[in-house]
Design an enzyme around this catalytic site. Structure first.
Site, mmCIF file in Angstrom:
data_model
loop_
_atom_site.group_PDB
_atom_site.id
_atom_site.type_symbol
_atom_site.label_atom_id
_atom_site.label_comp_id
_atom_site.label_asym_id
_atom_site.label_seq_id
_atom_site.Cartn_x
_atom_site.Cartn_y
_atom_site.Cartn_z
ATOM 1 N N SER A 1 0.823 -1.211 0.000
ATOM 2 C CA SER A 1 0.000 0.000 0.000
ATOM 3 C C SER A 1 0.851 1.251 0.000
ATOM 4 C CB SER A 1 -0.832 0.052 1.283
ATOM 5 O OG SER A 1 -1.800 -0.935 1.292
ATOM 6 N N HIS B 1 -0.625 -2.308 -7.233
ATOM 7 C CA HIS B 1 -1.430 -1.959 -6.050
ATOM 8 C C HIS B 1 -2.924 -2.007 -6.385
ATOM 9 C CE1 HIS B 1 -2.548 1.257 -2.825
ATOM 10 N NE2 HIS B 1 -2.742 0.038 -2.376
ATOM 11 N N GLU C 1 -2.898 0.712 -9.243
ATOM 12 C CA GLU C 1 -1.749 1.625 -9.374
ATOM 13 C C GLU C 1 -0.553 0.752 -9.737
ATOM 14 O OE1 GLU C 1 -1.412 5.406 -6.476
ATOM 15 O OE2 GLU C 1 -1.576 3.551 -5.385
ATOM 16 N N ASN D 1 -2.757 6.261 -1.425
ATOM 17 C CA ASN D 1 -2.712 6.363 0.038
ATOM 18 C C ASN D 1 -2.031 7.630 0.545
ATOM 19 O OD1 ASN D 1 -4.258 4.136 0.617
ATOM 20 N ND2 ASN D 1 -2.524 2.768 0.213
HETATM 21 N N1 CAA Z 1 -15.926 -8.642 -2.225
HETATM 22 C C1 CAA Z 1 -16.536 -8.799 -3.424
HETATM 23 N N2 CAA Z 1 -17.613 -8.079 -3.822
HETATM 24 C C2 CAA Z 1 -18.102 -7.181 -2.953
HETATM 25 C C3 CAA Z 1 -17.522 -6.971 -1.678
HETATM 26 C C4 CAA Z 1 -16.394 -7.750 -1.328
HETATM 27 N N3 CAA Z 1 -15.774 -7.608 -0.154
HETATM 28 N N4 CAA Z 1 -18.230 -6.016 -1.044
HETATM 29 C C5 CAA Z 1 -19.218 -5.641 -1.876
HETATM 30 N N5 CAA Z 1 -19.139 -6.333 -3.028
HETATM 31 C C6 CAA Z 1 -20.010 -6.196 -4.211
HETATM 32 C C7 CAA Z 1 -21.429 -6.611 -3.898
HETATM 33 O O1 CAA Z 1 -21.616 -7.960 -4.121
HETATM 34 C C8 CAA Z 1 -22.227 -5.784 -4.888
HETATM 35 O O2 CAA Z 1 -22.153 -6.370 -6.171
HETATM 36 P P1 CAA Z 1 -23.456 -6.440 -7.089
HETATM 37 O O3 CAA Z 1 -24.268 -5.207 -6.847
HETATM 38 O O4 CAA Z 1 -22.883 -6.499 -8.462
HETATM 39 O O5 CAA Z 1 -24.128 -7.675 -6.660
HETATM 40 C C9 CAA Z 1 -21.420 -4.481 -5.010
HETATM 41 O O6 CAA Z 1 -20.098 -4.788 -4.535
HETATM 42 C C10 CAA Z 1 -22.030 -3.387 -4.170
HETATM 43 O O7 CAA Z 1 -22.128 -3.868 -2.833
HETATM 44 P P2 CAA Z 1 -23.285 -3.486 -1.822
HETATM 45 O O8 CAA Z 1 -24.521 -3.126 -2.581
HETATM 46 O O9 CAA Z 1 -23.398 -4.565 -0.800
HETATM 47 O O10 CAA Z 1 -22.707 -2.256 -1.035
HETATM 48 P P3 CAA Z 1 -22.211 -0.855 -1.536
HETATM 49 O O11 CAA Z 1 -23.016 -0.346 -2.690
HETATM 50 O O12 CAA Z 1 -22.070 -0.031 -0.324
HETATM 51 O O13 CAA Z 1 -20.745 -1.136 -2.119
HETATM 52 C C11 CAA Z 1 -18.431 -1.090 -1.702
HETATM 53 C C12 CAA Z 1 -19.754 -1.739 -1.351
HETATM 54 C C13 CAA Z 1 -18.128 -1.338 -3.185
HETATM 55 C C14 CAA Z 1 -17.375 -1.724 -0.854
HETATM 56 C C15 CAA Z 1 -18.553 0.462 -1.452
HETATM 57 O O14 CAA Z 1 -19.012 0.674 -0.136
HETATM 58 C C16 CAA Z 1 -17.269 1.193 -1.653
HETATM 59 O O15 CAA Z 1 -16.881 1.503 -2.772
HETATM 60 N N6 CAA Z 1 -16.570 1.529 -0.532
HETATM 61 C C17 CAA Z 1 -15.301 2.225 -0.575
HETATM 62 C C18 CAA Z 1 -14.215 1.284 -0.959
HETATM 63 C C19 CAA Z 1 -12.888 1.949 -1.049
HETATM 64 O O16 CAA Z 1 -12.719 3.133 -0.842
HETATM 65 N N7 CAA Z 1 -11.878 1.136 -1.361
HETATM 66 C C20 CAA Z 1 -10.512 1.585 -1.383
HETATM 67 C C21 CAA Z 1 -9.892 1.304 -0.040
HETATM 68 S S1 CAA Z 1 -8.246 1.877 0.048
HETATM 69 C C22 CAA Z 1 -7.354 0.700 -0.720
HETATM 70 O O17 CAA Z 1 -7.811 -0.303 -1.136
HETATM 71 C C23 CAA Z 1 -5.899 0.982 -0.846
HETATM 72 C C24 CAA Z 1 -5.055 0.628 0.312
HETATM 73 O O18 CAA Z 1 -3.877 0.325 0.070
HETATM 74 C C25 CAA Z 1 -5.494 0.686 1.709
HETATM 75 P P1 NAD Z 2 -4.618 -9.404 5.717
HETATM 76 O O1 NAD Z 2 -4.174 -9.255 7.123
HETATM 77 O O2 NAD Z 2 -6.076 -9.548 5.414
HETATM 78 O O3 NAD Z 2 -3.877 -10.642 5.014
HETATM 79 C C1 NAD Z 2 -2.498 -10.831 5.045
HETATM 80 C C2 NAD Z 2 -2.276 -12.330 4.795
HETATM 81 O O4 NAD Z 2 -0.885 -12.551 4.567
HETATM 82 C C3 NAD Z 2 -2.679 -13.193 5.995
HETATM 83 O O5 NAD Z 2 -3.516 -14.249 5.556
HETATM 84 C C4 NAD Z 2 -1.336 -13.712 6.522
HETATM 85 O O6 NAD Z 2 -1.416 -15.004 7.093
HETATM 86 C C5 NAD Z 2 -0.496 -13.735 5.239
HETATM 87 N N1 NAD Z 2 0.944 -13.662 5.479
HETATM 88 C C6 NAD Z 2 1.628 -12.898 6.360
HETATM 89 N N2 NAD Z 2 2.944 -13.148 6.272
HETATM 90 C C7 NAD Z 2 3.100 -14.093 5.308
HETATM 91 C C8 NAD Z 2 4.225 -14.779 4.767
HETATM 92 N N3 NAD Z 2 5.449 -14.550 5.214
HETATM 93 N N4 NAD Z 2 4.010 -15.691 3.780
HETATM 94 C C9 NAD Z 2 2.759 -15.956 3.322
HETATM 95 N N5 NAD Z 2 1.656 -15.337 3.815
HETATM 96 C C10 NAD Z 2 1.832 -14.421 4.791
HETATM 97 O O7 NAD Z 2 -4.019 -8.125 4.942
HETATM 98 P P2 NAD Z 2 -4.537 -7.451 3.600
HETATM 99 O O8 NAD Z 2 -5.498 -6.370 3.945
HETATM 100 O O9 NAD Z 2 -4.908 -8.519 2.631
HETATM 101 O O10 NAD Z 2 -3.205 -6.707 3.118
HETATM 102 C C11 NAD Z 2 -2.178 -7.419 2.455
HETATM 103 C C12 NAD Z 2 -1.277 -6.434 1.718
HETATM 104 O O11 NAD Z 2 -2.070 -5.681 0.782
HETATM 105 C C13 NAD Z 2 -0.596 -5.396 2.612
HETATM 106 O O12 NAD Z 2 0.672 -5.088 2.085
HETATM 107 C C14 NAD Z 2 -1.533 -4.211 2.495
HETATM 108 O O13 NAD Z 2 -0.901 -2.968 2.766
HETATM 109 C C15 NAD Z 2 -1.933 -4.294 1.044
HETATM 110 N N6 NAD Z 2 -3.196 -3.639 0.706
HETATM 111 C C16 NAD Z 2 -4.227 -3.657 1.597
HETATM 112 C C17 NAD Z 2 -5.414 -3.042 1.256
HETATM 113 C C18 NAD Z 2 -6.584 -3.047 2.201
HETATM 114 O O14 NAD Z 2 -7.530 -2.287 2.001
HETATM 115 N N7 NAD Z 2 -6.587 -3.869 3.228
HETATM 116 C C19 NAD Z 2 -5.562 -2.432 -0.008
HETATM 117 C C20 NAD Z 2 -4.489 -2.471 -0.902
HETATM 118 C C21 NAD Z 2 -3.293 -3.069 -0.536
#
Ligand code: CAA
Ligand code: NAD
Length: 283
Positions: A119, A140, A152, A190
């Site tokens: 991330s 990403h 990304e 991020n």
């Molecule tokens: N896995 C698979 N499909 C999923 C799901 C999941 N975990 N969660 C929801 N869905 C699907 C549902 O099945 C539904 O599909 P259909 O309508 O085609 O059947 C669709 O997504 C919409 O779901 P819901 O109607 O239940 O709920 P919603 O309209 O609120 O959408 C959401 C759910 C898509 C998650 C929406 O809330 C959303 O976009 N949230 C923000 C997500 C976001 O910002 N993601 C980025 C996070 S940051 C990141 O990823 C980077 C990082 O490194 C941290």
């Molecule tokens: P998670 O905690 O759901 O899953 C991590 C998994 O990795 C676990 O099942 C763990 O057992 C496994 N693991 C840890 N060390 C390991 C190793 N040495 N060998 C094999 N498996 C190992 O975490 P996550 O949310 O899936 O995040 C995973 C990666 O993706 C992180 O680098 C995170 O920053 C990135 N990421 C997360 C998000 C998010 O929204 N959570 C979005 C984009 C990218």
């Protein structure tokens, strides 16, 4: 380079989603985690998503079965010995990622690309522990992977054009949209998203409003699909903290300091949705 066999490391929320979209696109997928129960949890989530598609008439039961059959369990990194690309999605920790990449470099075939779903961590620093930095790249995905269109793609300092192009082509095959970014802490997604989430946590910490009110303001006022505290729980509070630490250390600016309340929750094991408790409680 033609990519056919994919290994995904980590069967958590991201790794299982990446394995699902790769198998849906016809790639053979080896899904690796440390324990069988972690793999089973991941494949359980994939199976649930595919069953929902079957219920909604978007694919047949046979297609679901064929997708699941393309995913093989792995509990040993040695299984990287015959793959074309590895996509690592283990925990967001530099030491863990470097140790995985060091081993993968010894095991994977010479032509294989080593990608990370990190991330925020520098791709160049992960690549530096391998003897093939030209073949290391950031890929990403966004959470939830089956739904979100963006990937990304991050070049490390040494990433070759040919490797970038192969990863970009693979991303399109997964029905995702690649966006090229440079290797700076947090990349683009991020760098922008996490300070907003961290500020929402400060807003709660300083008693400006309740968690529900903070989320409502951003949902109803800014049309965000989830409020920032719900989104933090969804991402995982441990991952949010790791990302803020990377921004803070990597960019050296106090504006990225992680909120003490975030640290406290992570120390308590309140990691969000995946642990059953974060800012909210989950059944
Ligand atoms: N896995 C698979 N499909 C999923 C799901 C999941 N975990 N969660 C929801 N869905 C699907 C549902 O099945 C539904 O599909 P259909 O309508 O085609 O059947 C669709 O997504 C919409 O779901 P819901 O109607 O239940 O709920 P919603 O309209 O609120 O959408 C959401 C759910 C898509 C998650 C929406 O809330 C959303 O976009 N949230 C923000 C997500 C976001 O910002 N993601 C980025 C996070 S940051 C990141 O990823 C980077 C990082 O490194 C941290
Ligand atoms: P998670 O905690 O759901 O899953 C991590 C998994 O990795 C676990 O099942 C763990 O057992 C496994 N693991 C840890 N060390 C390991 C190793 N040495 N060998 C094999 N498996 C190992 O975490 P996550 O949310 O899936 O995040 C995973 C990666 O993706 C992180 O680098 C995170 O920053 C990135 N990421 C997360 C998000 C998010 O929204 N959570 C979005 C984009 C990218």
């Amino acid at each position: 380079m033609s990519i056919k066999k994919v290994m995904v490391i980590g069967a958590g929320q991201m790794g299982s989603g990446i394995a699902q979209v790769c198998a849906q696109a016809g790639f053979d997928v080896t899904l690796n985690d440390m324990k069988q129960e972690f793999f089973e949890r991941g494949i359980g989530a994939i199976s649930k998503n595919l069953s929902r598609d079957v219920e909604k008439g978007r694919r047949t039961e046979e297609e679901k079965r064929a997708i699941l059959d393309r995913i093989t369990m792995s509990l040993d990194l040695q299984d990287a010995s015959n793959v074309d690309i590895v996509i690592e999605a283990a925990v967001e920790n530099m030491e863990v990622k470097q140790s995985i990449f060091k081993r993968l470099d010894e095991i994977a075939p010479a032509h294989a690309i080593l990608a990370t779903n990190t991330s925020s961590l520098p791709i160049t620093e992960i690549a530096a522990v391998t003897k093939r930095p030209a073949q290391v790249i950031g890929m990403h995905f966004m959470n939830p992977v089956p739904v979100m269109k963006l990937v990304e793609i991050i070049r490390g300092l040494a990433t070759e054009d040919e490797v970038y192009e192969s990863v970009e082509a693979m991303t399109r095959k997964l029905d995702k949209t690649p966006v090229e970014v440079n290797d700076f802490p947090g990349f683009v997604a991020n760098r922008i998203l996490l300070p907003m989430i961290n500020e929402a946590i400060y807003t709660l910490y300083e008693g400006v409003a309740t968690k529900e009110a903070i989320d409502d303001v951003m949902k109803l006022g800014m049309n965000h699909p989830m409020g920032p505290l719900t989104l933090a729980d969804f991402i995982g509070l441990d991952t949010c903290l790791y990302i803020m630490e990377t921004l803070h250390e990597g960019l050296g600016d106090s504006k990225y300091r992680p909120c003490p309340l975030l640290r406290k929750y992570v120390a308590a094991g309140w990691l969000g949705k995946k642990s059953g408790r974060g800012f909210y409680v989950y059944e």
